[in-house]
Design an enzyme around this catalytic site. Structure first.
Site, PDB file in Angstrom:
ATOM      1  N   TYR A 142      -2.551   4.961   4.338  1.00 21.13           N
ATOM      2  CA  TYR A 142      -3.918   5.288   3.292  1.00 21.13           C
ATOM      3  C   TYR A 142      -4.662   4.988   3.026  1.00 21.13           C
ATOM      4  O   TYR A 142      -4.309   3.648   2.465  1.00 21.13           O
ATOM      5  CB  TYR A 142      -3.022   6.315   2.515  1.00 21.13           C
ATOM      6  CG  TYR A 142      -3.970   7.340   1.422  1.00 21.13           C
ATOM      7  CD1 TYR A 142      -4.811   8.288   1.910  1.00 21.13           C
ATOM      8  CD2 TYR A 142      -4.209   6.726  -0.236  1.00 21.13           C
ATOM      9  CE1 TYR A 142      -6.198   8.578   1.707  1.00 21.13           C
ATOM     10  CE2 TYR A 142      -5.324   6.915  -0.860  1.00 21.13           C
ATOM     11  CZ  TYR A 142      -5.610   8.503  -0.425  1.00 21.13           C
ATOM     12  OH  TYR A 142      -6.776   9.367  -0.946  1.00 21.13           O
ATOM     13  N   ASP A 237      -5.719  -4.090   3.454  1.00 19.35           N
ATOM     14  CA  ASP A 237      -5.730  -3.029   2.621  1.00 19.35           C
ATOM     15  C   ASP A 237      -4.938  -3.366   1.585  1.00 19.35           C
ATOM     16  O   ASP A 237      -3.660  -3.133   1.650  1.00 19.35           O
ATOM     17  CB  ASP A 237      -6.006  -1.750   2.437  1.00 19.35           C
ATOM     18  CG  ASP A 237      -5.787  -0.798   1.710  1.00 19.35           C
ATOM     19  OD1 ASP A 237      -6.060  -1.276   0.430  1.00 19.35           O
ATOM     20  OD2 ASP A 237      -6.136   0.195   2.251  1.00 19.35           O
ATOM     21  N   LYS A 265      -5.980  -1.272  -8.393  1.00 17.26           N
ATOM     22  CA  LYS A 265      -4.526  -1.009  -8.822  1.00 17.26           C
ATOM     23  C   LYS A 265      -4.382  -2.254 -10.385  1.00 17.26           C
ATOM     24  O   LYS A 265      -4.754  -2.049 -11.616  1.00 17.26           O
ATOM     25  CB  LYS A 265      -3.124  -0.972  -8.103  1.00 17.26           C
ATOM     26  CG  LYS A 265      -3.067  -0.131  -7.175  1.00 17.26           C
ATOM     27  CD  LYS A 265      -3.437   0.903  -7.641  1.00 17.26           C
ATOM     28  CE  LYS A 265      -3.131   2.445  -6.740  1.00 17.26           C
ATOM     29  NZ  LYS A 265      -3.510   3.672  -7.120  1.00 17.26           N
TER      30      LYS A 265
END
Length: 427
Positions: A142, A237, A265
């Site tokens: 994702y 990613d 994050k």
């Protein structure tokens, strides 16, 4: 009726599904979402005042635990100066310098506000740099909710992808080819068929959104070699695994240098912040230097930068990652032993401060293998642990996170609760 239930019913009147991100709704596990009122260290408390050991950590950012005093102090010191300027600050330079120092593949970096914005912008940059349109992604990875990334595999290996969300035009999805994670043969076939069309390959080198699934070294080496051979841009990613699995991210663990990296994050320390960066010659194509446009009013927000910069400084302390990995491994080993004692099919894996729990006999290596897990048992385990005051991700398809605040007492309490939960599954 509990306050959580009252809040959830109230929320559904004004917020679609009652939540602002789908997994929070507990749809896959059933039951009522917990509305959180406060957090500290390894714990948070819900609206009913119940305390939970937190293993989502805001889905990764809280690597130091909640409300770390030094991060809190850094944020409080900048608050008095203003919340947002829409103009450059020295702190933006400092966090950029820190990121470039810690991740050697990043020569220049652009701050944004979310992981989706980072991946979306990196792909646009790759297309602008190569003057190509096709991208390759992998099933189960994702990369945010940008249109070209909400795509599943077509009916055949090399067919066009199909949209997985309403509102994504087929004309956009057709530029995305979806392959099986860790499948080198499929990768080679795709490059043989489309090599001159491929702008970029984007991958989670440690996947966290189909649960924790590690890439094999052979797979990532093949990605690097094919992208170099065909002139495609390799994007890692690392929004989730960056600074989570090692100080230099998964690329440090594997010893592979991508062309572009997406981060998020941890670099916001719990505030909305993300970034993308990489080779200087590619980044030079970004506006205002080049023709690839990207902008954001809150990019480099001073509050988010303060939280992120202090977090990046603190995780460089000697032994930080050794201790984090040790505690995470203690958790998964303890859970595995508890499941074995109860004779419940179960396996677990960890890397750095990330972990995965699988209700199956062996650790999976692809999305197809993940789907073979026993979600019914996971859901029962989730609720048993929730009742015992342990909050794991409310989905069998999400990784978990340990922070430096998860000391031996916290891990031991979790394993004790798990013994009862696994015993109830075996009954």
């Amino acid at each position: 009726m509990s306050k959580n239930q009252v809040l959830f019913e109230r929320a559904q009147r004004t917020i679609p599904g009652g939540v602002n991100s789908p997994v929070r709704a507990f749809r896959s596990v059933g039951g009522t979402p917990r509305f959180i009122e406060r957090a500290e260290g390894a714990y948070f408390w819900d609206a009913d005042g119940k305390r939970y050991i937190d293993y989502i950590g805001s889905w990764g950012p809280m690597i130091l635990g909640h409300v770390h005093p030094e991060v809190l102090d850094a944020v409080q010191r900048v608050l008095a100066n203003g919340f947002s300027f829409g103009a450059p600050t020295e702190a933006e330079i400092e966090i950029a310098e820190e990121i470039c120092k810690l991740v050697p593949s990043i020569e220049q970096v652009r701050m944004v506000s979310s992981g989706t914005e980072a991946t979306m912008s990196a792909l646009r940059l790759a297309r602008g740099f190569t003057n190509r349109s096709r991208i390759i992604k992998f099933e189960g990875c994702y990369h945010g909710h940008a249109d070209s990334l909400l795509v599943k595999a077509g009916s055949g290996l090399l067919t066009f992808g199909n949209p997985t969300s309403a509102g994504v035009p087929a004309d956009i999805a057709k530029h995305t080819t979806v392959l099986e994670y860790n499948n080198v043969e499929q990768l080679d076939e795709a490059f043989r068929a489309f090599g001159s069309e491929i702008a970029s390959v984007i991958v989670e080198p440690v996947a966290g959104n189909m649960n924790l699934v590690r890439a094999t070294p052979e797979f990532l080496n093949a990605l690097r070699e094919r992208c170099s051979e065909y002139g495609a841009v390799l994007i890692f990613d690392e929004v989730m695994c960056g600074f989570r699995v090692a100080l230099g991210g998964a690329q440090e663990v594997y010893g592979i240098k991508p062309d572009l990296t997406c981060l998020g994050k941890v670099i916001g320390g719990g505030m909305p912040a993300a970034a993308f960066g990489g080779r200087r010659d590619i980044m030079a194509h970004l506006a205002p230097l080049g023709g690839v446009y990207q902008a954001g009013t809150l990019s480099g927000n001073p509050i988010a930068v303060a939280a992120g910069l202090k977090t990046l400084q603190l995780i460089q302390r000697r032994g930080f990652y050794d201790d984090l990995a040790k505690q995470t491994r203690k958790l998964v080993d303890g859970l595995t032993a508890a499941a074995r004692d109860a004779k419940v099919p179960f396996s677990a894996d960890s890397i750095g401060g990330m972990f995965g729990l699988y209700f199956m006999d062996s650790v999976p290596g692809s999305f197809a293998q993940i789907q073979q897990g026993d979600t019914r048992r996971f859901n029962a385990f989730f609720h048993a642990m929730l009742d015992a005051g342990v909050y794991f991700a409310p989905s069998a398809f999400e990784a978990g996170f340990v922070s430096s605040a998860h000391d031996d007492a916290v891990i031991d309490a979790t394993i004790d609760a798990a013994r009862g939960a696994f015993a109830s599954l075996a009954a």
